[in-house]
Scaffold this active site. Structure first.
Site, mmCIF file in Angstrom:
data_model
loop_
_atom_site.group_PDB
_atom_site.id
_atom_site.type_symbol
_atom_site.label_atom_id
_atom_site.label_comp_id
_atom_site.label_asym_id
_atom_site.label_seq_id
_atom_site.Cartn_x
_atom_site.Cartn_y
_atom_site.Cartn_z
ATOM 1 C CG ASP A 295 0.468 1.674 49.362
ATOM 2 O OD1 ASP A 295 -0.159 1.882 48.296
ATOM 3 O OD2 ASP A 295 1.632 1.239 49.401
ATOM 4 N NE ARG B 97 0.636 -0.464 53.030
ATOM 5 C CZ ARG B 97 -0.376 -1.262 52.701
ATOM 6 N NH1 ARG B 97 -0.152 -2.356 51.990
ATOM 7 N NH2 ARG B 97 -1.620 -0.985 53.080
ATOM 8 N NE ARG C 147 5.423 -6.328 50.579
ATOM 9 C CZ ARG C 147 4.596 -5.334 50.305
ATOM 10 N NH1 ARG C 147 3.646 -5.003 51.147
ATOM 11 N NH2 ARG C 147 4.726 -4.661 49.201
ATOM 12 C CG HIS D 272 0.022 -9.028 50.405
ATOM 13 N ND1 HIS D 272 -0.257 -7.721 50.096
ATOM 14 C CD2 HIS D 272 0.733 -8.997 51.567
ATOM 15 C CE1 HIS D 272 0.278 -6.924 51.023
ATOM 16 N NE2 HIS D 272 0.881 -7.676 51.916
ATOM 17 C CB CYS E 285 -5.793 -4.993 48.116
ATOM 18 S SG CYS E 285 -4.865 -6.288 47.329
HETATM 19 N N1 ARG Z 1 1.172 -0.909 47.523
HETATM 20 C C1 ARG Z 1 0.665 -1.787 48.519
HETATM 21 C C2 ARG Z 1 1.811 -2.596 49.084
HETATM 22 O O1 ARG Z 1 2.687 -2.954 48.339
HETATM 23 C C3 ARG Z 1 -0.413 -2.667 47.937
HETATM 24 C C4 ARG Z 1 -1.088 -3.546 48.931
HETATM 25 C C5 ARG Z 1 -2.061 -4.517 48.310
HETATM 26 N N2 ARG Z 1 -2.791 -5.218 49.285
HETATM 27 C C6 ARG Z 1 -3.073 -6.538 49.316
HETATM 28 N N3 ARG Z 1 -3.837 -6.971 50.259
HETATM 29 N N4 ARG Z 1 -2.527 -7.383 48.484
HETATM 30 O O2 ARG Z 1 1.877 -2.877 50.262
#
Ligand code: ARG
Length: 274
Positions: free
Chosen positions: A63, A88, A135, A164, A258
């Site tokens: 990612d 991550r 998050r 997010h 993103c």
């Molecule tokens: N697969 C990533 C996650 O879930 C996607 C991140 C997307 N980034 C964002 N800035 N919204 O963390």
């Protein structure tokens, strides 16, 4: 509003795990298509005069192409994220190394409080908006406030598909913003309404096509393709929508915004940047 961003070519982008409602391991990424979409996006940004810095993707960090989650850049300082999910966390060191090498001072936010950088923290005018719940932890924002020396406008997120802040909110400058109403609590919507003269509600179908996950370059709004109502609303207000297909990235829950970390958004370019 940005003129300088950090991007990461998706050479090792895959759906290896499921950490948001968009991700399904069975929904495989078409690597060549993803790369072509990413390259087209990079070209569009460069055509608009944005300078694109590049960090190399680590093979074990699928990612990492979503650089907006690396942290926040304030002048010559880089505040790295503490990722919520262990999947991550391997990205953290790679981003820190890049910023150290580029001459930034790296200042960490207290562990164990997790937060995910510009994914959840966006400046608009003289205020900074921060999303929390899925998050980014509320408590991490206390530390971030101290680090940035400014009070954050805190918005609780209310729908896990918009996990997010940058998936459901895009400040456009001049007291305007795009937002997905369903992504916020009643209090959050009222808070937003108190800060913007023109809060543009994106229709549900287009918000699920990541219409709010846009990057603003002066009057140009770079956004995912296939969001005609949002594009129209922008045009009516004198903006020029620039569409760039990102459906390979929507498989992982991300789109245009993103894929770029703004290097000049929190402190204007030239003020302390290396
Ligand atoms: N697969 C990533 C996650 O879930 C996607 C991140 C997307 N980034 C964002 N800035 N919204 O963390």
């Amino acid at each position: 509003m940005t003129r300088r961003v950090l991007m990461c070519e998706p050479l090792h982008y895959r759906i290896d795990y499921e950490i948001n409602p968009w991700m399904r391991r069975s929904n495989r990424v078409d690597g060549a298509r993803a790369l072509a979409q990413w390259r087209r996006l990079r070209e569009s940004l460069e055509e608009l005069g944005v300078s694109v810095e590049l960090v190399e993707q680590a093979p074990g960090a699928p990612d990492m192409t979503f650089t907006a989650n690396a942290g926040v850049v304030a002048g010559g300082r880089f505040l790295p994220s503490n990722f919520r999910f262990p999947e991550r966390r391997p990205e953290e060191d790679h981003f820190i190394r890049w910023f150290r090498h580029a001459g930034y001072a790296v200042e960490t936010i207290h562990l164990p409080h997790y937060w995910e950088g510009e994914g959840d923290v966006l400046p608009a005018g003289d205020r900074v908006f921060a999303g929390h719940r899925y998050r980014t932890e509320f408590r991490a924002l206390d530390h971030l406030e101290e680090a940035l020396g400014t009070e954050l406008v805190r918005l609780e997120l209310a729908d896990p598909r918009f996990y997010h802040l940058d998936t459901c909110f895009a400040p456009l400058g001049g007291g305007r913003a795009l937002y997905a109403p369903a992504a916020f609590t009643t209090e959050g919507r009222a808070e937003l309404a108190s800060h913007f003269d023109d809060l543009i509600a994106v229709e549900p179908a287009e918000s699920l096509r990541f219409a709010c996950n846009a990057l603003v370059v002066d009057r140009r709004v770079v956004m995912n393709a296939g969001c005609p109502a949002t594009a129209r609303a922008l045009r009516e207000r004198g903006y020029e929508p620039v569409e760039s297909a990102t459906d390979e990235f929507i498989k992982a829950g991300g789109s245009v915004k993103c894929l770029a970390l703004m290097l000049d958004a929190f402190v204007p370019e030239g003020a302390g940047a290396p």
